[in-house]
Design an enzyme around this catalytic site. Sequence first.
Site, PDB file in Angstrom:
ATOM      1  N   GLY A  16      56.355  59.750  18.527  1.00 39.50           N
ATOM      2  CA  GLY A  16      57.645  60.507  18.684  1.00 39.50           C
ATOM      3  C   GLY A  16      57.995  60.923  20.044  1.00 39.50           C
ATOM      4  O   GLY A  16      57.004  61.507  20.666  1.00 39.50           O
ATOM      5  N   PHE A  17      59.164  60.204  20.508  1.00 36.10           N
ATOM      6  CA  PHE A  17      59.445  60.651  21.796  1.00 36.10           C
ATOM      7  C   PHE A  17      60.806  61.052  21.920  1.00 36.10           C
ATOM      8  O   PHE A  17      61.675  60.673  22.646  1.00 36.10           O
ATOM      9  CB  PHE A  17      59.471  59.214  22.579  1.00 36.10           C
ATOM     10  CG  PHE A  17      59.423  59.221  24.052  1.00 36.10           C
ATOM     11  CD1 PHE A  17      59.014  60.221  24.691  1.00 36.10           C
ATOM     12  CD2 PHE A  17      60.195  58.056  24.750  1.00 36.10           C
ATOM     13  CE1 PHE A  17      58.911  59.916  26.012  1.00 36.10           C
ATOM     14  CE2 PHE A  17      59.965  57.997  26.176  1.00 36.10           C
ATOM     15  CZ  PHE A  17      59.320  58.763  26.737  1.00 36.10           C
ATOM     16  N   GLY A  18      60.838  62.307  21.147  1.00 37.90           N
ATOM     17  CA  GLY A  18      62.090  63.102  21.228  1.00 37.90           C
ATOM     18  C   GLY A  18      61.769  64.164  22.376  1.00 37.90           C
ATOM     19  O   GLY A  18      61.191  63.763  23.275  1.00 37.90           O
ATOM     20  N   THR A  25      58.807  64.050  25.037  1.00 39.03           N
ATOM     21  CA  THR A  25      59.530  64.038  26.617  1.00 39.03           C
ATOM     22  C   THR A  25      58.737  64.981  27.469  1.00 39.03           C
ATOM     23  O   THR A  25      58.357  64.751  28.441  1.00 39.03           O
ATOM     24  CB  THR A  25      60.764  64.025  26.509  1.00 39.03           C
ATOM     25  OG1 THR A  25      61.617  63.128  25.632  1.00 39.03           O
ATOM     26  CG2 THR A  25      61.272  63.782  28.122  1.00 39.03           C
ATOM     27  N   ALA A  76      54.861  55.581  20.648  1.00 35.97           N
ATOM     28  CA  ALA A  76      55.788  54.921  19.856  1.00 35.97           C
ATOM     29  C   ALA A  76      57.008  55.834  19.332  1.00 35.97           C
ATOM     30  O   ALA A  76      56.783  56.979  19.123  1.00 35.97           O
ATOM     31  CB  ALA A  76      54.868  54.557  18.444  1.00 35.97           C
ATOM     32  N   VAL A 134      52.743  76.982  15.598  1.00 35.67           N
ATOM     33  CA  VAL A 134      53.170  78.112  15.558  1.00 35.67           C
ATOM     34  C   VAL A 134      53.145  78.734  16.903  1.00 35.67           C
ATOM     35  O   VAL A 134      52.174  78.833  17.704  1.00 35.67           O
ATOM     36  CB  VAL A 134      52.091  78.944  14.571  1.00 35.67           C
ATOM     37  CG1 VAL A 134      52.600  80.292  14.337  1.00 35.67           C
ATOM     38  CG2 VAL A 134      51.804  78.221  13.456  1.00 35.67           C
ATOM     39  N   GLU A 180      70.408  74.857  15.407  1.00 33.31           N
ATOM     40  CA  GLU A 180      70.901  73.282  14.973  1.00 33.31           C
ATOM     41  C   GLU A 180      72.408  73.355  13.969  1.00 33.31           C
ATOM     42  O   GLU A 180      72.781  74.441  13.919  1.00 33.31           O
ATOM     43  CB  GLU A 180      69.838  72.938  13.781  1.00 33.31           C
ATOM     44  CG  GLU A 180      68.465  73.228  14.168  1.00 33.31           C
ATOM     45  CD  GLU A 180      67.670  72.005  14.766  1.00 33.31           C
ATOM     46  OE1 GLU A 180      68.325  70.899  15.031  1.00 33.31           O
ATOM     47  OE2 GLU A 180      66.719  72.009  15.451  1.00 33.31           O
ATOM     48  N   ASP A 191      61.569  78.052   7.865  1.00 34.24           N
ATOM     49  CA  ASP A 191      60.631  77.727   9.095  1.00 34.24           C
ATOM     50  C   ASP A 191      59.496  78.714   9.375  1.00 34.24           C
ATOM     51  O   ASP A 191      58.209  78.614   9.588  1.00 34.24           O
ATOM     52  CB  ASP A 191      61.317  77.537  10.447  1.00 34.24           C
ATOM     53  CG  ASP A 191      60.641  77.477  11.665  1.00 34.24           C
ATOM     54  OD1 ASP A 191      60.007  76.378  11.823  1.00 34.24           O
ATOM     55  OD2 ASP A 191      60.548  78.283  12.441  1.00 34.24           O
ATOM     56  N   LYS A 201      55.253  78.789   8.975  1.00 36.15           N
ATOM     57  CA  LYS A 201      54.374  78.984  10.180  1.00 36.15           C
ATOM     58  C   LYS A 201      53.355  80.449   9.335  1.00 36.15           C
ATOM     59  O   LYS A 201      52.333  80.375   9.637  1.00 36.15           O
ATOM     60  CB  LYS A 201      55.026  79.546  11.124  1.00 36.15           C
ATOM     61  CG  LYS A 201      55.864  78.600  12.090  1.00 36.15           C
ATOM     62  CD  LYS A 201      56.793  79.014  12.993  1.00 36.15           C
ATOM     63  CE  LYS A 201      57.435  77.816  13.529  1.00 36.15           C
ATOM     64  NZ  LYS A 201      58.487  78.274  14.570  1.00 36.15           N
TER      65      LYS A 201
END
Lengths: 437, 437
Positions: B10-12, B16, B43, B132, B190, B201, B205
């Site tokens: 995961g390269f979101g 990053t 990946a 969390v 969002e 969400d 947590k």
Amino acid sequence: MKELKVGLLGFGTIGTGVVKLLQQNAEVIRNRLGAPVRLLKIADLDIETDRGVKLEEGLLTADAEQVLSNPEIDVVIELIGGYEPARSFVLKAIANGKHVVTANKALLAVHGEEIFAAAADKGVEVMFEASVGGGIPIITSLKENLGANRFQSIFGILNGTCNYILTRMTNEGEEFAAVLKDAQQAGYAEADPTFDIEGIDTAHKLALLVSLCFGTRVDFKQIYAEGISSITSLDIQFARQFGYKIKLLAIGKMHDNGSIEARVHPTMIPEHYPLADVDGVFNAVRVTGDFVGPVMQYGLGAGMNATASAVVGDVMSLARSGRGNGEPRSYGYGCRPDALQELPLRSMDDICSQYYLRFTTVDQPGVLAAISGKLGEYRISIASMIQPERRDDGAVPIVIMTHEAAEKDMRAALAEIDQLQIVQSPSHLIRIEGSLD
Amino acid sequence: MKELKVGLLGFGTIGTGVVKLLQQNAEVIRNRLGAPVRLLKIADLDIETDRGVKLEEGLLTADAEQVLSNPEIDVVIELIGGYEPARSFVLKAIANGKHVVTANKALLAVHGEEIFAAAADKGVEVMFEASVGGGIPIITSLKENLGANRFQSIFGILNGTCNYILTRMTNEGEEFAAVLKDAQQAGYAEADPTFDIEGIDTAHKLALLVSLCFGTRVDFKQIYAEGISSITSLDIQFARQFGYKIKLLAIGKMHDNGSIEARVHPTMIPEHYPLADVDGVFNAVRVTGDFVGPVMQYGLGAGMNATASAVVGDVMSLARSGRGNGEPRSYGYGCRPDALQELPLRSMDDICSQYYLRFTTVDQPGVLAAISGKLGEYRISIASMIQPERRDDGAVPIVIMTHEAAEKDMRAALAEIDQLQIVQSPSHLIRIEGSLD
């Protein structure tokens, strides 16, 4: 995971808390670790006093050797305090291949390098979460969870006695001497409170935090420490009028040029900061890292139970780490010894700060002009001012908040102002931290 | 200590951040660990977008197998988010003997037991500090530093979007819908904000925190979650008149009889608590243990950099632990799987709380008597009351703070009150936590 066997040096208040915790929460600890922690031996010179905990026959001894040289013991908990014999005992435990858990900030602030080097040589750990901030897990956070960050600054309320006194002065308008006396009666201050109220205990803790944050050696004796005994309820009231609270703050900063600041003094901080709401015997630390941003932790800074919680937490960490492979899990100062730097510590002359100044002057024309003129000569500019009504004795307080100025200039200006005929008593100075990043 | 080799799924945004942190602070990390952390493979399905970081040739791949089945990789970092394919990938990494670091609270809240059991079987770790509270080290604190305590309660502000919205409503007097729109434009919410603003969400947590605190399984679907979309600026103003602030709070409590509470809803807390000063996108957690007392931690709850700090902190912990001896350093839920309990979760009907109630009534005699009479019928007693001047439309708000009452009684009373002719619109209810211990 196998049973971990511990020995305890020092059966005073904190030691008693550790024994109580190991007894009362044995099941919790075993469930979290997967193996029990077993207390094999307690050494203390006083083996008579009843501490209110039940011990197995033969557990308590007056002979420290029975802990230090007991081949069964994996971890030695040092809760004697002070420099000696704590230092010798800790070094002997290390030499005998035992991990050490200690709450002794004075020992580590002064003899940390020697102790950590001995531990690294021997491949054992020295854990000291309980030495700073009681139950607050700041040491682990700096060494581990936040360890990927370059830290920019650290601010701490690290002495419960001082914070208790300042809180009561703030809430009740009482003066320092009266509150100190109360605090002594209530057991929140020692009979000789010097170490606490003059900022020395806080400076011990700051020495450790600065080393951990910035990866540098710190000479404890170079840390500027100013206590709270000169704070008056009048200053506290004026601070509030400007939207500030007064806390005894430990301050560590890293500058772009690689120099660091490490200082302890009463400090005005904006009252809307969570740190300003840390009252009573609570401690708090706020640290800022380049990736994590600001992180604050808050909890009981001292006391039998909170400190015991931190001590046993360290013991549990040792149970989890790869004991016995000769490779310590972490370095004393959280950084490879050969990477530890010698960063220059700024002298107080060279720090910059905003200042709160309170002058006591005669009531006559030209007073404000004289004072502000002197400040101006030293390039100190005034941010705001309060001049309340004259007091019964004819003295007039003048309160000035400055913009940022150099400490050297400020001291020179105050020395001259205090010589003026119109000034009736020495001026009061309190440094301000308007932003905690 | 040897070099630790990691692979990233995961390269979101967070991915990053992790890459930037590993690059920018490589020296800091190497000095603290004594060995470097090396990123061997990333990946992501999208291998085209420029993320503003420079990567070695061949580092980025669209094939997750190159991470999951790479024999050189010690640790897999999962930052895909959501349930699938994250779950399958994590299970495969574990099956291949790799440690896992994840920020995925949804995954662990729902599939945690399966994942932790697989990790225990294989003798590898699943670390989730980033899941969390972003950069706040609460998971490690609960599992390790505070691990000797029996916990009594945990309170958390765990969603930055909600806290940002409530803070702006509080400071600016704006209404929810307007602030949400602004927050979306500013990137703090969002496009579809349901998960955040409806408390889901936060409940994910809380499920994790409750398991860790109380050593119990929690069925996420049983956690009561009420969001902030019905909070009005009028309620916020009234709360302040009573000395409270409104926060979306995650609440976990352990009762003496072994039952637990786990609930998420807007909550009024006294404004002098440090938790009440946690504003904007900051998160905070306050936990109370039997020995340590209350401990609060505060920091950025989300965002690329703070989350990356937590992820890399976990990677560094793995580098320090006794990797490779087949014995994990800690258990997923911080407790031996066979000691994990099935503590009953109290239904909302059975909780007790103080309440803030706001009624909108017609302006005529007897209104207050009718409402207070109904409350009295259900044994709900009034602690204080505000009845401001009538509004332009002739409606009169009546605000009541109650003493502690049972939720079941409160709901029954409100249902009857809302049927009264004198009541013009449905009553508003906000729960109050007057003490956070």
